[in-house]
Scaffold this motif. Structure first.
Motif, short mmCIF file in Angstrom:
data_model
loop_
_atom_site.label_atom_id
_atom_site.label_comp_id
_atom_site.label_asym_id
_atom_site.label_seq_id
_atom_site.Cartn_x
_atom_site.Cartn_y
_atom_site.Cartn_z
N LEU A 739 -15.06 -2.25 31.84
CA LEU A 739 -16.41 -2.60 31.40
C LEU A 739 -16.73 -4.06 31.70
CD1 LEU A 739 -16.45 -0.72 27.99
CD2 LEU A 739 -17.91 -0.20 29.93
N LEU A 740 -15.72 -4.92 31.55
CA LEU A 740 -15.94 -6.35 31.80
C LEU A 740 -16.21 -6.64 33.26
CD1 LEU A 740 -13.19 -7.94 29.49
CD2 LEU A 740 -15.63 -7.68 29.03
N LYS A 741 -15.88 -5.72 34.15
CA LYS A 741 -16.09 -5.94 35.59
C LYS A 741 -17.47 -5.47 36.05
CE LYS A 741 -11.23 -4.80 36.25
NZ LYS A 741 -10.32 -3.76 36.74
N LEU A 742 -18.20 -4.79 35.16
CA LEU A 742 -19.49 -4.25 35.56
C LEU A 742 -20.51 -5.36 35.77
CD1 LEU A 742 -19.71 -1.19 33.14
CD2 LEU A 742 -18.88 -1.23 35.48
N ASP A 743 -21.60 -5.01 36.44
CA ASP A 743 -22.65 -6.00 36.64
C ASP A 743 -23.40 -6.26 35.33
OD1 ASP A 743 -24.58 -3.94 36.24
OD2 ASP A 743 -24.51 -3.43 38.36
N SER A 744 -24.25 -7.29 35.35
CA SER A 744 -24.90 -7.73 34.12
C SER A 744 -25.78 -6.65 33.51
CB SER A 744 -25.73 -8.99 34.39
OG SER A 744 -26.71 -8.74 35.38
N ALA A 745 -26.41 -5.83 34.36
CA ALA A 745 -27.30 -4.79 33.83
C ALA A 745 -26.51 -3.76 33.03
CB ALA A 745 -28.04 -4.11 34.98
#
Length: 1509
Positions: A739-745
């Protein structure tokens, strides 16, 4: 003595290295003035904690202000003020970088001090720190400075030549303009002579400047060859040494300065040559030297620029995992790593959109490695200028991640040639550099990497990294370990000492290295040039030990780092000393003298040996059994020494440890390291943990005695509880790391999941524990919820205690605040917390599934299309910028024209005749006016082109891209894991809107200019500009009319995975987004969004009984910038529907409708055509913005997807069927709310896809082809047949549809079977015939799991094979339903399932999960503790009980050839109907009960577990 005072006492040679550490990033003045305070802070922790770094930075500025105010010397005060201001500018926004700089300096100071303590430096360190190096750098500085000065002087010379040429040109043209009669005069002859002299001087100067240029170019060539390239290679070698723990890597800023100055000189020479070329165009002559020499010089300069810039592309920071910052060049699959590349040339001409692409193992020869990997995350980034440094151009990849390629044929290639840790890989970086017409392909690569898949491979990987970088300076020798060279002991010992100074803060002295040499080399230890093989160092076991030399040494390093660091840094651990040397050291010491050494027989163990004298005065040595990291985790080592006791023949326990060798009182040495002190504040008797050993009287004096070290100081019960609750690995927190690697959106979506439920910091800091617990079970079990809740509190306490021990309370997380929150809201209701976490974790899985699918759903065609569209929009922006520049230049032309007209008379008086001047001025004014007219026409033409291109772009955006996004959103609503991020579209909408907003502004500027200067063609242009302006506003209106979208479709919090279903009286949420995200709109326009339900819906008027609803309150929202994603959004989080009473309200279940003319369905009765259920009644929510902007006013509308309104939760399955059916058929544009009047049919391909998505949402695993094939037979007879809506979802009293059966199974998976469904352990959908075929050929006890076909609410059974009496039988247990699975989990049922035989014996017939997986292998991790552990003693007089599922052993059929009846819905239903018919015909007969094939389960019988031992 402070570290800084020790530094100041070093010899000059070492002080020079200290001086090299400090520069503008961290001036030595601060180090000197704040020495004590700086050394007292934890800069290592602050470097990885932004909040702590901010606090320390603020404190540093305060300390600096205090010292400055006390300084008496005015100059010093002034300098410190300047430094303070520089620090504020540099680090205010990035305090963690300052902490990293200071941490690095302090660590390098310690290393320099450690090297000073050694009697001599190692050969590597000597070679890297010779005084010749400093002399070489000074010479380089001087040489680069001379070249730079020469180029500057040439600039002046070129300027001088230009002035001479202008003078010559003016005189020459003046001479030509004279009348023919004057050409033979004496004055003319003199003028010609002067012109000839001027031309001769000009020729001389041209030759002179070309000669100087040639010399400087040769000098730069020699500089690059003889000094700059060797300096770069020297830096790369020092980078290798620094990577394995050697001296701090410095000098890159200095290299950049040299590269940049050299490049600036070359580019300046290039510009000078270009200037000379321009001069030749104006004035040339026979034997002009410039045309002859310039081409060759230009080629030479371009060649030098090419090679200089190509070599300036370097890897500044080698690949490294943040979890192991001191062990670079080791990458673990699935774990993020970082790396950084830098361009050493800093020029204003550089295109700062320099994209860098990373590639793994590029151009690696086939067969060189057995494993292949690819970069999982985004591998392209744009270089940017670092504000906090000296402005270098660099890019840091912070979130790279590797994944191993899968092999279709099951083999990886050349397996066995090298071990995993000997395989070398590389990371390549590529970029295309464009400057001043030159295009240069840049490429560089990292040092060789080792890729591991398990943390246990880390020591071996680090050994490979050390060996490679110690023995070779080749950047890409991937075959190095095919025949690894040997290392001398002097080289190896130096690197080993670096490991201790890097990881433990203090290197090894000569005695310690000598002992290590004896252990590795035996009798050859005294020979420093003795060759050590790679195998001897890392692969061969030590004689008599089950581990290699390096594994033993690495385990000691790990032990020091985690548990012994303070004791090691105080130099209290002798560490490496043999037992023989230990006896020599202690034999003459008084009783109680002890020393600390590392165990030679244990991996990562430390022991202490002490002197003891018996009553006869005989000396003996005793050694305690080594303490390993497991035991030191329970009690700090200093506390063990303080509290250690020995029981000798029943005597009162005493501590035998008095003096640390040679004679330091124990408390004096370790006092400040004790973890706890007796309390004098509270009126309680303190309790401490006492480590005890038993020492027998018959101790031998010849050798140390091994004493048993205490077990972990806790009761077995406490230890079992902790082990049960806290036993998890790093893999369990994979979900949060992903989850921490996902984009800001997407991270914004995660924040929304937890909003108003629990603080996100609790999810972050307790991620390990949260993901290891079964929150689904805890949500329905009070005891389980309480146990999980206590585990969270215990983990918070442990993290708080660690924070206290590490002195990290200020900068660390607020663990006490998290604990207070949990206690405040959930201590009395732990099940509420379990429900929240269960739902949140499932929603996280959905977000991750969507992100994973999005990475693979973008086809090359789509990406190419996006790139082309982005290119068009960039061109629009570029052309708009050019228009602005043209209008700006037009303003300058107007000003020049006005200035000439106003001032020409005053300028020419006294020089030339007024009439002649007036004519010249008028001619010039005419020319200027013509240029202005042409420029205005050009501007209008450019604007027209921009608008035409914008029109085409808007059509693409609105009719293609936005439509496709809406279709993707529809699919996402019904479970498809596609990317529905709007960020890409928003950027495009915003960019085009900005262009269209700018065009009228620029036209107004142009109009103002025309009016200001009374232009003669103003009337012609005004109409043309008005027409263009009107066209621009119409385009803007079209764009904005489509810019409002529903980003998050209506959804109830209780059904997050089933949007578009709204229950009356239950709150739901929906959010809209405005894609034209311009600051001007936010500031000047009131973007007020008003929702309305079923606004302008024709069906509400035409369909009889159509229900009507209203919002509970007439709420509206204003658009605002989302704090996380940056989008312009309005979120309606608390909407509520209530049904409008009175006219128009129909029945709850069925509505009678008037079908519009022409809508008839074949093969359906007229009565059926007129009925529409509440689940088929579709509604919409419309959102409106009254948009007002200068020159443009319009209503902007959008609406939600059609939704279904229900009044009871049992209507959810039917409503979801309608939502799925509609969104599979609709294209996203037309809102056909009457679709279910004549519902179209679906192909099986369409339906199978959406059904598979449902299982992905419920259990994170889609259906495979076999499962889909089985399901297909439930809906259609032929794969090409269509599936009709009635067959799919409609139901009556006599039968239920296949969809309701599937929905029951989905609910069963979601609540009770998610883990084993995700693992693929459930075959699920399998026919009777197929089950029999699969199991008959398998060994006894093979079983498979499948869903019951007769229970519509969802049930699961298992079938197993049994071979007996020469025959084969397949049995199936009575299906387990949800109520039963809520008491016992299916893995526990499988584990404890028993058959009761005729002699009252019990056995478990389930041995292997199909095809051949032992059941414990498949399900062990899901077993409850009570089922898998030995029976515990009774408590409080109660005999422990357990639930054991038991069945009667089925009687085998009389004939082995008899065909088994397997569970099948059709056959079973037929048999039941036959039996019912017989009962009706013969009611007077007492028939035996129907015997099906399912063995009845007598589960949940209370049985003593010991009876099954």
């Amino acid at each position: 003595m402070s570290q800084w005072k020790q530094i100041q006492q070093l010899e000059i040679r070492l002080l020079e290295h200290v001086d090299y550490l400090y520069d503008d990033n961290f001036p030595m003045d601060i180090r000197q003035g704040l020495a004590g305070w700086i050394e007292a802070q934890d800069w290592d922790s602050a470097a990885n904690d932004e909040s702590m770094a901010t606090v320390l930075f603020s404190n540093l500025l305060s300390q600096l202000e205090r010292v400055r105010s006390q300084e008496q010397n005015f100059l010093q005060r002034h300098n410190m003020k300047i430094i303070q201001q520089q620090l504020q500018v540099k680090y205010t926004s990035t305090p963690a970088i300052m902490a990293r700089v200071i941490s690095t300096c302090l660590r390098e100071e310690r290393r320099i001090l450690a090297s000073a303590c050694m009697q001599e430096q190692g050969p590597l360190e000597k070679s890297l720190q010779s005084s010749v190096q400093f002399e070489r750098q000074k010479n380089m500085d001087n040489r680069v400075g001379i070249i730079r000065g020469s180029v500057q002087m040439m600039d002046q010379a070129v300027k001088c030549i230009e002035d001479m040429q202008d003078d010559f040109d003016f005189r020459y043209k003046t001479l030509q303009s004279r009348e023919t009669t004057d050409k033979n005069s004496e004055m003319m002859k003199q003028e010609v002579t002067r012109l000839q002299e001027m031309l001769n001087r000009l020729d001389f100067k041209r030759k002179e400047i070309l000669s100087k240029m040639d010399l400087v170019i040769k000098e730069i060539d020699d500089l690059m060859t003889s000094q700059l390239s060797p300096e770069l290679q020297d830096w790369k070698r020092r980078q290798q040494i620094a990577a394995i723990g050697g001296p701090l890597l410095t000098g890159l800023d200095q290299l950049q300065s040299w590269f940049t100055l050299t490049a600036q000189s070359l580019f300046q020479i290039k510009r000078q040559l270009d200037k000379l070329g321009e001069l030749v165009v104006k004035v040339t002559y026979e034997s002009d030297p410039i045309p002859l020499q310039k081409p060759q010089m230009e080629e030479r300069v371009k060649y030098l620029i090419y090679h200089l810039i190509k070599s300036s592309f370097v890897v500044e920071k080698q690949p490294c995992m943040p979890t192991h910052p001191q062990k670079p060049l080791i990458i673990k699959t699935g774990v993020q790593f970082t790396t950084k590349v830098r361009l050493l040339v800093k020029l204003p001409e550089v295109d700062y959109q320099l994209k860098v692409k990373t590639t793994f193992d590029k151009d690696l020869p086939p067969g060189r490695v057995s494993r292949q990997f690819f970069i999982l995350t985004n591998n392209t980034k744009v270089m940017d200028i670092e504000d906090y440094s000296n402005g270098c151009l660099s890019v840091e990849f912070r979130h790279l991640q590797l994944k191993e390629k899968k092999y279709i044929n099951g083999t990886k290639g050349n397996e066995g040639l090298l071990s995993v840790t000997e395989e070398l890989h590389s990371l390549s970086f590529e970029a295309c550099f464009t400057v001043q017409g030159l295009t240069i392909d840049l490429e560089t690569c990292s040092l060789p990497l080792v890729v591991i898949s398990n943390v246990s491979q880390l020591p071996g990987g680090w050994a490979s990294v050390m060996w490679y970088n110690l023995l070779t300076d080749e950047p890409r020798n991937m075959a190095f370990f095919g025949n690894p060279p040997r290392a001398t002991w002097s080289q190896l010992s130096e690197v080993l000492s670096w490991q201790f100074s890097t990881f433990a803060g203090r290197g090894l002295n000569k005695e310690q290295l000598s002992m290590l040499g004896e252990k590795l080399l035996g009798q050859h230890a005294s020979c420093s040039d003795y060759q050590v093989s790679w195998s001897k160092f890392c692969k061969e076991n030590i004689l008599g030990k089950p581990f290699s030399f390096w594994m033993w040494l690495d385990s000691i390093l790990e032990l020091i780092k985690k548990h012994l660091l303070p004791v090691w840094n105080e130099n209290y651990i002798m560490g490496f000393v043999s037992k023989e040397m230990e006896r020599i050291l202690l034999k003459d010491k008084e009783q109680g003298t002890f020393l600390l050494r590392f165990s030679e027989s244990h991996l990562g163990g430390i022991t202490f040996t002490w002197v003891q004298h018996n009553e006869n005065g005989e000396m003996s040595l005793n050694s305690v059994e080594p303490y390993t990291k497991n035991r030191l985790s329970a009690l700090p080592f200093a506390d063990i020494i303080r509290d250690y006791k020995v029981i000798s023949d029943g005597v009162v326990p005493e501590n035998p440890l008095k003096f640390l060798y040679p004679k330091i009182p124990k408390d004096e040495a370790f006092g400040r390291l004790y973890n706890s002190q007796p309390s004098k504040v509270h009126p309680y008797i303190p309790s401490i943990l006492i480590p005890i050993s038993e020492l027998r009287s018959n101790v031998s004096t010849s050798s140390p005695v091994s004493c048993q070290s205490p077990e972990p100081p806790m009761t077995p019960g406490e230890f079992d509880m902790l082990n049960e609750q806290l036993c998890f690995s790093m893999e369990t927190m994979a979900q949060w790391l992903e989850l921490l690697k996902l984009d800001s959106a997407l991270q914004g979506h995660v924040r929304q999941v937890y909003k108003g439920k629990i603080p996100l910091e609790i999810r972050h800091h307790l991620s390990l524990l949260i993901e290891s617990q079964d929150w689904d079970s805890a949500a329905v079990d009070e005891n389980k919820a309480s146990t999980c809740f206590r585990a969270l509190l215990l983990d918070l306490d442990q993290q708080w205690n660690r924070s206290v021990q590490e002195n990290n309370i200020l900068g660390g997380p607020n663990f006490s605040g998290m604990k207070d929150f949990l206690l405040k809201y959930f201590v009395n209701q732990p099940m509420n917390l379990a429900v929240i976490l269960s739902e949140c974790l499932k929603e996280e899985m959905r977000i991750l599934a969507s992100a994973r699918e999005a990475k693979h759903c973008g086809s090359p065609t789509m990406e190419q299309k996006w790139r082309m569209l982005a290119h068009k929009i960039n061109e629009l922006q570029k052309q708009t910028s050019e228009v602005k520049q043209e209008i700006k230049s037009l303003e300058g032309l107007y000003e020049n024209l006005g200035f000439i007209q106003k001032n020409w008379q005053s300028r020419v008086e006294g020089r030339v005749g007024l009439p002649q001047s007036k004519a010249a001025v008028e001619e010039e004014c005419c020319q200027q006016t013509l240029i202005i007219t042409q420029t205005k026409q050009l501007v209008l033409q450019q604007v027209g082109n921009i608008l035409n291109q914008a029109e085409q772009t808007i059509v693409t955006l609105v009719d293609v891209e936005l439509t496709e996004w809406k279709r993707r959103q529809q699919k996402a609503c019904i479970g498809s894991p596609v990317d529905t991020s709007l960020d890409h579209l928003e950027k495009m909408f915003t960019a085009v809107a900005e262009v269209l907003v700018q065009i009228p502004k620029q036209l107004q500027k142009l109009q103002d200019l025309i009016g200001k200067y009374n232009s003669t063609d103003s009337s012609n242009l005004t109409g043309q500009m008005a027409e263009i302006k009107s066209f621009s506003l119409s385009l803007l209106k079209k764009l904005l009319s489509n810019a409002l979208v529903v980003e998050k479709q209506p959804v109830m919090a209780s059904l997050p995975q089933r949007p578009l279903i709204i229950k009356t009286g239950v709150r739901f949420a929906v959010s809209v987004r405005f894609l034209a995200n311009l600051t001007e709109f936010i500031q000047k326009c009131s973007l007020k969004v008003t929702p309305s339900f079923d606004k302008d819906v024709e069906e509400a008027k035409t369909l009889k009984g159509f229900r009507q609803f209203d919002f509970d309150s007439n709420g509206y929202k204003f658009m605002d910038v989302h704090p996380a994603g940056g989008g312009l959004e309005a979120e309606f989080g608390h909407m509520l529907l209530k049904e409008r009473k009175g006219k128009g309200k129909g029945s709850q279940e069925t509505k009678v409708v008037d079908r519009p003319a022409g809508k008839r369905k074949r093969n359906q009765s007229e009565e059926d055509q007129r009925h529409l259920t509440v689940f088929e009644e579709l509604h919409i929510i419309k959102f409106v913005i009254a948009f007002k902007h200068p020159g443009l006013e319009c209503d902007i509308e959008t609406s939600s997807l059609p939704l279904v309104v229900i009044s009871s939760t049992n209507q959810v399955p039917a409503a979801w069927a309608s939502v799925m059916w509609y969104n599979m058929l609709s294209n996203g544009e037309q809102r056909d709310l009457s679709l279910f009047l004549t519902p179209p049919s679906l192909t099986w391909e369409q339906l199978s896809q959406v059904l598979s998505w449902q299982f992905l949402s419920a259990g994170q695993l889609e259906l495979n082809n076999d499962q889909l094939s089985t399901l297909r037979d439930k809906f259609v007879d032929n794969p090409d047949d269509l599936v009709h809506w009635k067959d799919f979802s409609k139901c009556d009293k006599n039968e239920s549809s296949a969809w309701f059966w599937i929905d029951g199974i989905l609910d069963l998976i979601k609540k009770h079977l998610a883990d084993i469904w995700r693992d693929g352990s459930i075959m699920g959908f399998v026919t009777r015939t197929r089950t029999e075929e699969l199991l008959k050929a398998k060994p006894n006890g093979t079983f498979l799991l499948r869903f019951s076909e007769s229970n519509k609410d969802g049930a699961i059974t298992f079938s197993w094979v049994e071979h007996s009496n020469g025959g084969t039988q397949v049995h199936a247990v009575d299906p387990y339903i949800k109520q039963e699975l809520s008491v016992n989990s299916l893995p526990d049922i499988i584990y404890n399932y028993s058959l009761k035989a005729q002699k009252n014996t019990n056995r478990n017939p389930l041995l292997y999960l199909y095809p051949d997986i032992h059941k414990d292998t498949a399900f062990r991790r899901y077993y409850s503790g009570s089922e898998t552990t030995a029976p515990k003693n009774s408590k409080h007089g109660y005999v422990p009980k357990n639930f054991i599922p038991v069945s009667e052993n089925p009687t085998p059929p009389p004939s082995p050839t008899r065909e088994l009846e397997m569970m099948d819905t059709d056959s079973q239903d037929t048999s039941m109907e036959h039996q019912k018919l017989i009962k009706e015909l013969f009611p007077d007969l007492l028939l035996p009960p129907y015997h099906g094939v399912c063995t009845p389960s007598l589960q949940f019988t209370s049985v003593d577990p010991q009876s099954f031992a």
